[in-house]
Design a protein around this motif. Structure first.
Motif, PDB file in Angstrom:
ATOM      1  N   VAL A 156       1.925  10.438   0.594  1.00 11.49           N
ATOM      2  CA  VAL A 156       2.395  11.391   1.180  1.00 11.49           C
ATOM      3  C   VAL A 156       1.000  11.848   2.073  1.00 11.49           C
ATOM      4  CG1 VAL A 156       3.091  14.001   1.870  1.00 11.49           C
ATOM      5  CG2 VAL A 156       4.656  12.137   0.716  1.00 11.49           C
ATOM      6  N   ASP A 157      -0.119  11.871   2.719  1.00  8.53           N
ATOM      7  CA  ASP A 157      -1.354  11.786   3.080  1.00  8.53           C
ATOM      8  C   ASP A 157      -0.555  13.806   3.795  1.00  8.53           C
ATOM      9  OD1 ASP A 157       0.162  12.444   5.778  1.00  8.53           O
ATOM     10  OD2 ASP A 157      -1.070  10.881   6.987  1.00  8.53           O
ATOM     11  N   ASP A 158      -2.245  13.533   4.219  1.00  8.08           N
ATOM     12  CA  ASP A 158      -2.649  15.700   3.797  1.00  8.08           C
ATOM     13  C   ASP A 158      -1.816  16.233   5.726  1.00  8.08           C
ATOM     14  OD1 ASP A 158      -4.544  15.219   2.091  1.00  8.08           O
ATOM     15  OD2 ASP A 158      -6.445  15.078   3.254  1.00  8.08           O
ATOM     16  N   GLU A 159      -1.409  15.344   6.254  1.00  5.27           N
ATOM     17  CA  GLU A 159      -0.504  15.789   7.495  1.00  5.27           C
ATOM     18  C   GLU A 159       0.769  15.237   7.369  1.00  5.27           C
ATOM     19  OE1 GLU A 159      -1.971  13.354  10.528  1.00  5.27           O
ATOM     20  OE2 GLU A 159      -4.179  14.175  10.688  1.00  5.27           O
ATOM     21  N   GLY A 160       1.010  15.102   5.654  1.00  2.69           N
ATOM     22  CA  GLY A 160       2.784  14.700   5.305  1.00  2.69           C
ATOM     23  C   GLY A 160       3.414  13.880   5.823  1.00  2.69           C
ATOM     24  N   ASN A 161       2.570  12.945   6.861  1.00  3.01           N
ATOM     25  CA  ASN A 161       3.066  11.168   6.999  1.00  3.01           C
ATOM     26  C   ASN A 161       3.680  10.794   5.301  1.00  3.01           C
ATOM     27  OD1 ASN A 161       2.922  12.166   9.534  1.00  3.01           O
ATOM     28  ND2 ASN A 161       0.757  11.473   9.576  1.00  3.01           N
ATOM     29  N   GLU A 162       4.452   9.823   5.209  1.00  7.98           N
ATOM     30  CA  GLU A 162       4.952   9.120   4.488  1.00  7.98           C
ATOM     31  C   GLU A 162       4.694   7.440   4.695  1.00  7.98           C
ATOM     32  OE1 GLU A 162       9.659   7.586   3.568  1.00  7.98           O
ATOM     33  OE2 GLU A 162       9.175   9.837   2.732  1.00  7.98           O
ATOM     34  N   ILE A 163       3.558   7.266   3.640  1.00  4.84           N
ATOM     35  CA  ILE A 163       2.995   5.944   3.183  1.00  4.84           C
ATOM     36  C   ILE A 163       4.160   5.033   2.479  1.00  4.84           C
ATOM     37  CG2 ILE A 163       1.137   4.853   2.594  1.00  4.84           C
ATOM     38  CD1 ILE A 163       0.072   7.304   4.367  1.00  4.84           C
ATOM     39  N   VAL A 164       4.707   4.042   2.060  1.00  5.36           N
ATOM     40  CA  VAL A 164       5.430   2.657   1.129  1.00  5.36           C
ATOM     41  C   VAL A 164       4.200   2.349   0.811  1.00  5.36           C
ATOM     42  CG1 VAL A 164       7.033   1.481   1.125  1.00  5.36           C
ATOM     43  CG2 VAL A 164       7.289   3.150   2.810  1.00  5.36           C
ATOM     44  N   LEU A 165       4.033   2.323  -0.675  1.00  5.47           N
ATOM     45  CA  LEU A 165       3.110   0.712  -1.402  1.00  5.47           C
ATOM     46  C   LEU A 165       4.388   0.387  -1.642  1.00  5.47           C
ATOM     47  CD1 LEU A 165       0.409  -0.459  -1.922  1.00  5.47           C
ATOM     48  CD2 LEU A 165       0.606   1.263  -4.350  1.00  5.47           C
ATOM     49  N   PRO A 166       4.694  -0.948  -1.289  1.00  6.58           N
ATOM     50  CA  PRO A 166       6.119  -1.570  -2.196  1.00  6.58           C
ATOM     51  C   PRO A 166       5.365  -2.016  -3.253  1.00  6.58           C
ATOM     52  CG  PRO A 166       5.103  -2.620  -0.122  1.00  6.58           C
ATOM     53  CD  PRO A 166       4.368  -1.564  -0.211  1.00  6.58           C
ATOM     54  N   LYS A 167       6.204  -2.704  -4.694  1.00  2.99           N
ATOM     55  CA  LYS A 167       5.908  -3.228  -5.829  1.00  2.99           C
ATOM     56  C   LYS A 167       5.155  -4.527  -5.572  1.00  2.99           C
ATOM     57  CE  LYS A 167       6.634  -2.486 -10.278  1.00  2.99           C
ATOM     58  NZ  LYS A 167       5.954  -1.577 -11.043  1.00  2.99           N
ATOM     59  N   GLU A 168       5.449  -5.151  -4.230  1.00  2.00           N
ATOM     60  CA  GLU A 168       4.804  -6.747  -4.282  1.00  2.00           C
ATOM     61  C   GLU A 168       3.174  -6.120  -3.810  1.00  2.00           C
ATOM     62  OE1 GLU A 168       7.338  -6.234  -0.395  1.00  2.00           O
ATOM     63  OE2 GLU A 168       7.172  -6.048  -3.023  1.00  2.00           O
ATOM     64  N   LYS A 169       2.831  -5.122  -3.606  1.00  2.00           N
ATOM     65  CA  LYS A 169       1.625  -4.683  -2.486  1.00  2.00           C
ATOM     66  C   LYS A 169       0.865  -4.116  -3.428  1.00  2.00           C
ATOM     67  CE  LYS A 169       2.552  -6.347   1.840  1.00  2.00           C
ATOM     68  NZ  LYS A 169       2.064  -7.354   2.082  1.00  2.00           N
ATOM     69  N   GLN A 170       1.221  -3.911  -4.627  1.00  2.77           N
ATOM     70  CA  GLN A 170       0.790  -3.636  -5.624  1.00  2.77           C
ATOM     71  C   GLN A 170      -0.217  -4.120  -7.015  1.00  2.77           C
ATOM     72  OE1 GLN A 170       2.636  -0.164  -7.986  1.00  2.77           O
ATOM     73  NE2 GLN A 170       4.420   0.127  -5.937  1.00  2.77           N
ATOM     74  N   ILE A 171      -1.392  -3.837  -7.317  1.00  2.00           N
ATOM     75  CA  ILE A 171      -2.109  -4.541  -8.486  1.00  2.00           C
ATOM     76  C   ILE A 171      -0.971  -4.431  -9.279  1.00  2.00           C
ATOM     77  CG2 ILE A 171      -4.287  -4.579  -9.885  1.00  2.00           C
ATOM     78  CD1 ILE A 171      -5.668  -3.406  -7.593  1.00  2.00           C
ATOM     79  N   PRO A 172      -0.892  -5.841 -10.342  1.00  2.00           N
ATOM     80  CA  PRO A 172      -0.028  -5.499 -11.690  1.00  2.00           C
ATOM     81  C   PRO A 172      -0.392  -4.429 -12.474  1.00  2.00           C
ATOM     82  CG  PRO A 172      -0.673  -7.986 -10.890  1.00  2.00           C
ATOM     83  CD  PRO A 172      -1.304  -7.671  -9.947  1.00  2.00           C
ATOM     84  N   SER A 173      -1.442  -4.412 -12.478  1.00  2.00           N
ATOM     85  CA  SER A 173      -2.033  -3.316 -13.530  1.00  2.00           C
ATOM     86  C   SER A 173      -2.329  -1.882 -13.113  1.00  2.00           C
ATOM     87  CB  SER A 173      -3.530  -3.376 -14.250  1.00  2.00           C
ATOM     88  OG  SER A 173      -4.208  -3.579 -12.962  1.00  2.00           O
TER      89      SER A 173
END
Length: 413
Positions: A156-173
């Motif tokens: 969630v950003d400062d304005e309350g907007n929801e943002i999705v970080l999918p598992k496959e877009k995350q660094i393994p560590s």
């Protein structure tokens, strides 16, 4: 209840929305016109007067005065008797304007109005949000972890907007807790129904490129140009850089004194190993630089098929291939050439055997462990230190000694 009080009750939730009063009143007019159409069949003879400063509005119904008994359309016509109840001096043919109070629409219509208004405002917010983040695609963005799911982290950003970080877009560590600040690039904005879904990525090559722009002033100022970025997220990356100013060392400027500049980027990417390489249009030289830290003896190019035979001394082969084959894979992606390693050496050294030839004596998973660190021949393993191999692989020293004994027996025979 007066119009103003009703409007205030409709808009009591607007403070939580990114919407100004003028826009709200415009939406209100649209909503009320739809309600008038439903109740009276048409809104053509209604005037809606908006006062956005006060947050008030008036609705006036215009009807033509006709003789008693001649009213054909009660929405657009009014009998002389009814008209004179409003003003006693009205005559046939004149136009009567009468204010309509919202309460006259009925309780059920007012509830429907409220629901329709909420829906319209959500639609307005979603449109604005979609446009806002469409313009941010490819930019670095920071948001806070709201909650962690198995397949995605919700930010969630400062304005309350929801943002999705999918598992496959995350660094393994990557490991996140609620409240952590997370940086990534806005990769896409997708519409799920009418609601925009904002997708963040930390594995994109563009994220690394943007980090260079953010952390290295010469890149931000355009003095150094990032030509190409390739990555195996969380493991290794290669960045080709160039400068139009001969006085600037692009690699040195990016790395900084004792790695001071690039250290922050490496830490952000989960200790991803980053090789910064001087870009050149000389293909052979570029391939040679891309394969660092290995020292290339010579290169034979097949430009038609974008292939290259790279000749290396035996002690340089494992460096060129790299842990898990990452180095040669990234070098190929960076240069756009499929690279084939050709080992060279003295006649004695050339008598080598592929490790896969020993599959009947050495288990496949053991062979795979050696391959991960670029050792795929008998001699390449025999030249290594046992303790060093144990440190670089998941093998016990006893297992490594057994393998070496099998390999030595081959050459003694």
């Amino acid at each position: 209840m007066e119009n103003l009080a009703l409007i205030d009750s409709f808009s009591e939730f607007k403070d939580d929305k990114l919407i100004d009063r003028v826009t709200l009143m415009a939406i209100l007019e649209d909503v009320f016109r739809n309600a008038l159409k439903k109740k009276y069949g048409s809104d053509d003879n209604f005037d809606i007067i908006i006062n956005p400063d006060k947050g008030d509005m008036e609705i006036w119904r215009n009807r033509v005065v006709v003789a008693d008994g001649e009213v054909e359309d009660s929405n657009s016509e009014i009998s002389i008797t009814e008209a004179r109840k409003i003003e006693p001096d009205f005559e046939v043919g004149e136009e009567v304007s009468e204010e309509v109070k919202l309460i006259q629409l009925g309780r059920r219509a007012i509830l429907a109005l409220r629901q329709n208004l909420i829906s319209k405002i959500h639609e307005h917010d979603n449109t604005n949000l979609y446009k806002q983040f469409k313009d941010l695609i490819g930019d670095i963005y920071t948001a806070e972890v709201h909650h962690v799911r198995p397949k995605a982290v919700i930010l969630v950003d400062d304005e309350g907007n929801e943002i999705v970080l999918p598992k496959e877009k995350q660094i393994p560590s990557d490991f996140f807790r609620k409240g952590d600040n997370v940086r990534g690039i806005i990769e896409a904005v997708e519409l799920k129904g009418n609601k925009p879904q904002i997708i963040m990525s930390r594995t994109s090559e563009l994220f690394l490129e943007k980090l260079f722009e953010q952390e290295i002033p010469e890149v931000a100022d355009g003095l150094i140009n990032v030509k190409k970025v390739v990555r195996i997220p969380g493991e290794k990356a290669k960045v080709a850089v160039d400068s139009y100013d001969d006085r600037i060392d692009p690699v040195g400027a990016c790395v900084g004194m004792k790695g001071s500049r690039i250290h922050g980027i490496v830490r952000e990417l989960g200790n991803e190993n980053i090789d910064v390489i001087n870009y050149t249009t000389n293909t052979q030289l570029f391939i040679s630089r891309a394969l660092s830290p290995a020292k290339v003896s010579s290169i034979k190019l097949d430009e038609t098929n974008h292939r290259a035979d790279v000749f290396l001394k035996l002690e340089e082969v494992s460096k060129a291939i790299g842990r898990g084959g990452h180095n040669i894979k990234l070098a190929g992606l960076l240069t756009g050439y499929e690279l084939d390693v050709i080992r060279e050496g003295s006649p004695a050294e050339e008598e080598d055997v592929e490790l896969s030839e020993f599959s009947d004596e050495i288990e496949a998973w053991v062979i795979a462990e050696f391959a991960k660190i670029g050792l795929d021949t008998a001699r390449s393993i025999l030249k290594q230190d046992v303790a060093d191999l144990a440190r670089r692989t998941d093998l016990e020293e006893e297992t490594i000694l057994d393998v070496m004994r099998i390999l030595k027996d081959e050459f003694e025979d």
